[in-house]
Motif scaffolding. Structure first.
Motif, PDB file in Angstrom:
ATOM      1  N   ILE A 156       0.813  -1.213   0.000  1.00  0.00           N
ATOM      2  CA  ILE A 156       0.000   0.000   0.000  1.00  0.00           C
ATOM      3  C   ILE A 156       0.847   1.265   0.000  1.00  0.00           C
ATOM      4  N   ASP A 157       1.919   1.285   0.795  1.00  0.00           N
ATOM      5  CA  ASP A 157       2.704   2.524   0.922  1.00  0.00           C
ATOM      6  C   ASP A 157       3.698   2.738  -0.224  1.00  0.00           C
ATOM      7  N   GLY A 158       3.920   1.733  -1.063  1.00  0.00           N
ATOM      8  CA  GLY A 158       4.825   1.884  -2.196  1.00  0.00           C
ATOM      9  C   GLY A 158       6.307   1.850  -1.829  1.00  0.00           C
ATOM     10  N   GLN A 159       6.639   1.533  -0.581  1.00  0.00           N
ATOM     11  CA  GLN A 159       8.028   1.478  -0.103  1.00  0.00           C
ATOM     12  C   GLN A 159       8.410   0.015   0.135  1.00  0.00           C
ATOM     13  N   MET A 160       9.546  -0.390  -0.448  1.00  0.00           N
ATOM     14  CA  MET A 160      10.022  -1.763  -0.259  1.00  0.00           C
ATOM     15  C   MET A 160      10.562  -1.961   1.152  1.00  0.00           C
ATOM     16  N   SER A 161      10.474  -3.187   1.617  1.00  0.00           N
ATOM     17  CA  SER A 161      10.983  -3.611   2.922  1.00  0.00           C
ATOM     18  C   SER A 161      10.306  -2.901   4.087  1.00  0.00           C
ATOM     19  N   THR A 162       8.997  -2.762   4.012  1.00  0.00           N
ATOM     20  CA  THR A 162       8.207  -2.243   5.132  1.00  0.00           C
ATOM     21  C   THR A 162       7.194  -3.316   5.535  1.00  0.00           C
ATOM     22  N   GLU A 163       6.438  -3.047   6.581  1.00  0.00           N
ATOM     23  CA  GLU A 163       5.515  -4.043   7.128  1.00  0.00           C
ATOM     24  C   GLU A 163       4.418  -4.464   6.164  1.00  0.00           C
ATOM     25  N   ASP A 164       4.026  -3.585   5.255  1.00  0.00           N
ATOM     26  CA  ASP A 164       2.883  -3.893   4.385  1.00  0.00           C
ATOM     27  C   ASP A 164       3.279  -4.591   3.084  1.00  0.00           C
ATOM     28  N   ASP A 165       4.555  -4.961   2.933  1.00  0.00           N
ATOM     29  CA  ASP A 165       4.995  -5.658   1.713  1.00  0.00           C
ATOM     30  C   ASP A 165       4.264  -6.981   1.571  1.00  0.00           C
ATOM     31  N   ILE A 166       4.039  -7.379   0.327  1.00  0.00           N
ATOM     32  CA  ILE A 166       3.413  -8.659   0.026  1.00  0.00           C
ATOM     33  C   ILE A 166       4.475  -9.512  -0.648  1.00  0.00           C
ATOM     34  N   THR A 167       4.753 -10.690  -0.083  1.00  0.00           N
ATOM     35  CA  THR A 167       5.821 -11.541  -0.618  1.00  0.00           C
ATOM     36  C   THR A 167       5.309 -12.924  -0.932  1.00  0.00           C
ATOM     37  N   VAL A 168       5.980 -13.557  -1.901  1.00  0.00           N
ATOM     38  CA  VAL A 168       5.717 -14.941  -2.263  1.00  0.00           C
ATOM     39  C   VAL A 168       7.068 -15.620  -2.460  1.00  0.00           C
ATOM     40  N   THR A 169       7.231 -16.746  -1.802  1.00  0.00           N
ATOM     41  CA  THR A 169       8.463 -17.541  -1.982  1.00  0.00           C
ATOM     42  C   THR A 169       8.041 -18.971  -2.247  1.00  0.00           C
ATOM     43  N   PRO A 170       8.851 -19.729  -3.008  1.00  0.00           N
ATOM     44  CA  PRO A 170       8.470 -21.129  -3.287  1.00  0.00           C
ATOM     45  C   PRO A 170       8.615 -22.005  -2.051  1.00  0.00           C
TER      46      PRO A 170
END
Length: 151
Positions: free
Chosen positions: A137-151
């Protein structure tokens, strides 16, 4: 001698009095109007908060779905080319290595997707694993609201 027709009454007509009373009963007072306005403002505030929250949740869900689809595309590349792509552009353009380029048949994706907020997705490779990340939402990488996917 006074005739009945010449006598003029100083009292208002009973019909006009009845009309004024009826109009007074049907009119709204200022207090009633302010009360209705206050209720509408409160209801509008509640609706606005719920609609804004729903929109953000929908953007998070759309971005998560986008990342999972991209994860499947990376897995397809990995099966085809026997290795992970170095960048997301390789899913579209093919590998940069000439030996692997000979195996390249067709693009897996036609364009590099963005998240629901229009931001670029971050793809990092670490050995045999990778991570896909949206700034959220905030457009800043490595913050609490980041959405991640890992295998």
């Amino acid at each position: 001698m006074i005739s009945a027709s010449s006598h003029v009454s100083t009292r208002p007509c009973r019909r006009s009095q009845a009309r004024r009373r009826a109009a007074a009963r049907h009119a709204f007072t200022l207090l009633e109007l302010l009360l209705v306005l206050a209720i509408l403002v409160v209801l509008g505030g509640i609706v606005a908060v719920n609609v804004v929250g729903t929109g953000q949740a929908a953007n998070v869900d759309a971005t998560t779905t986008q990342l999972k689809m991209l994860q499947q595309n990376i897995d397809m590349y990995q099966i085809r080319m026997n290795g992970l792509p170095e960048t997301l552009e390789q899913l579209r353009d093919g590998p940069s290595d000439a030996a692997k380029k000979a195996k390249w048949v067709a693009p897996i994706i036609t364009e590099i997707p963005k998240d629901a907020w229009g931001n670029e997705l971050n793809y990092t490779v670490n050995g045999n694993s990778y991570e896909l990340r949206s700034a959220g939402i905030d457009g800043q990488m490595s913050t609490e609201d980041d959405i991640t996917v890992t295998p």
